[in-house]
Design an enzyme around this catalytic site. Structure first.
Site, PDB file in Angstrom:
ATOM      1  N   GLU A  42      -5.725  11.567   0.132  1.00 43.08           N
ATOM      2  CA  GLU A  42      -5.780  10.783   1.360  1.00 43.08           C
ATOM      3  C   GLU A  42      -6.267  11.672   2.505  1.00 43.08           C
ATOM      4  O   GLU A  42      -5.965  12.867   2.559  1.00 43.08           O
ATOM      5  CB  GLU A  42      -4.380  10.235   1.679  1.00 43.08           C
ATOM      6  N   LYS A 113      -5.241   0.153   2.279  1.00 46.61           N
ATOM      7  CA  LYS A 113      -3.809   0.458   2.182  1.00 46.61           C
ATOM      8  C   LYS A 113      -2.950  -0.671   2.741  1.00 46.61           C
ATOM      9  O   LYS A 113      -3.141  -1.109   3.883  1.00 46.61           O
ATOM     10  CB  LYS A 113      -3.516   1.760   2.926  1.00 46.61           C
ATOM     11  N   CYS A 154      -0.735   6.841  -1.121  1.00 42.60           N
ATOM     12  CA  CYS A 154       0.396   7.542  -0.519  1.00 42.60           C
ATOM     13  C   CYS A 154       1.677   6.701  -0.412  1.00 42.60           C
ATOM     14  O   CYS A 154       2.373   6.494  -1.395  1.00 42.60           O
ATOM     15  CB  CYS A 154      -0.016   8.094   0.845  1.00 42.60           C
TER      16      CYS A 154
END
Length: 275
Positions: A42, A113, A154
């Site tokens: 990321e 995300k 993440c």
């Protein structure tokens, strides 16, 4: 057929040219290890102050993704750009986008995300990803020549229902590129990576940011590759490098046959649908 994959670990900053140079070196290392698929962490292209991130965001056809696409084509390697600040036309926020590029340099999938890291930690640190990032809505899998791969980023790793949804889409390999803080990484990173692999009976490739960043963030590193039994089969530790391992779908099939949880799911007692 077994295929070699790699996860990268790096310390990105606000200088995109420096970051892209680091990515180029990681790609070269992966190619030297005969990897056909590379996952980058990321914020690999830009990792600066939050108030500058909007200004530094680019469209998917911008210079940074073009540079990495050229690397993919030149090295005949699939590359996952684990978290990229994607510009949204007419918006004051951007997407944190996971961009999958094939070995011809073509963008084949984009995952935006869904779960944004907006928390206050016990050490006094506060992170508000939702102040600058617009959340995505769609989950993403893609059939590569080697395996069916699922994309996440993440903080997503804390939401197990997402990973079962990806498994139900046929995922065999799950990507979790990250920039975990040092505090949460020490406590939860390895446990979460192994848990997602065990519960979905999938390989987990978790690239990572590591070390001290100029925006005063400290990231944990320890990029890992976990097999469907939950075993760490490759890891980077604190060093910026790559970790490589083989993906063996026959082994994955055996695990899923021996413990057939996919076929033993049940609806909840209150009548809700299974995930």
């Amino acid at each position: 057929m077994a295929v070699i994959v790699a996860v990268g670990q790096m310390t990105s900053g606000s200088d995109k040219e420096v970051n892209l140079s680091k990515i180029e070196k990681i790609v070269a290392k992966a190619r030297a290890r005969q990897a056909k698929f590379l996952s980058l962490p990321e914020n690999c292209v830009y990792f600066g102050n939050n108030h500058d991130a909007f200004r530094m965001a680019e469209p998917l056809n911008g210079e940074s993704i073009k540079f990495i696409s050229d690397l993919a084509q030149k090295n005949k390697m699939w590359i996952s750009v684990g978290g990229f600040q994607e510009q949204i036309a007419g918006e004051k926020k951007f997407y944190n986008s996971h961009v999958l590029i094939d070995d011809k340099g073509i963008i084949v999938e984009v995952y935006r995300k869904i779960h944004l890291f907006s928390v206050s930690l016990p050490d006094g640190s506060t992170y508000r990803e939702d102040s600058s990032v617009r959340p995505g809505k769609a989950i993403v899998c893609h059939q590569t020549p080697f395996f069916k791969v699922a994309l996440s980023i993440c903080y997503d790793i804390r939401f197990s229902y997402l990973y079962w949804a990806l498994r139900n889409m046929g995922a065999q390999v799950i990507l979790v590129p990250a920039a975990f803080t040092d505090t949460t990484g020490k406590a939860h990173w390895e446990i979460l990576c192994r848990a997602r692999a065990i519960e979905t009976q999938s390989y987990v490739l978790a690239a990572a940011q590591s070390g001290y960043h100029e925006n005063n963030r400290v990231t944990y590193g320890h990029a890992v590759i976990v097999d469907p039994w939950g075993t760490l089969i490759a890891q980077c530790g604190n060093n910026n490098d790559i970790a490589c391992a083989e993906i063996d779908l026959e082994y994955l099939k055996n695990i899923r046959t021996q413990v057939p949880i996919e076929h033993q799911q049940r609806s909840l007692d209150n009548g809700q649908q299974k995930i």
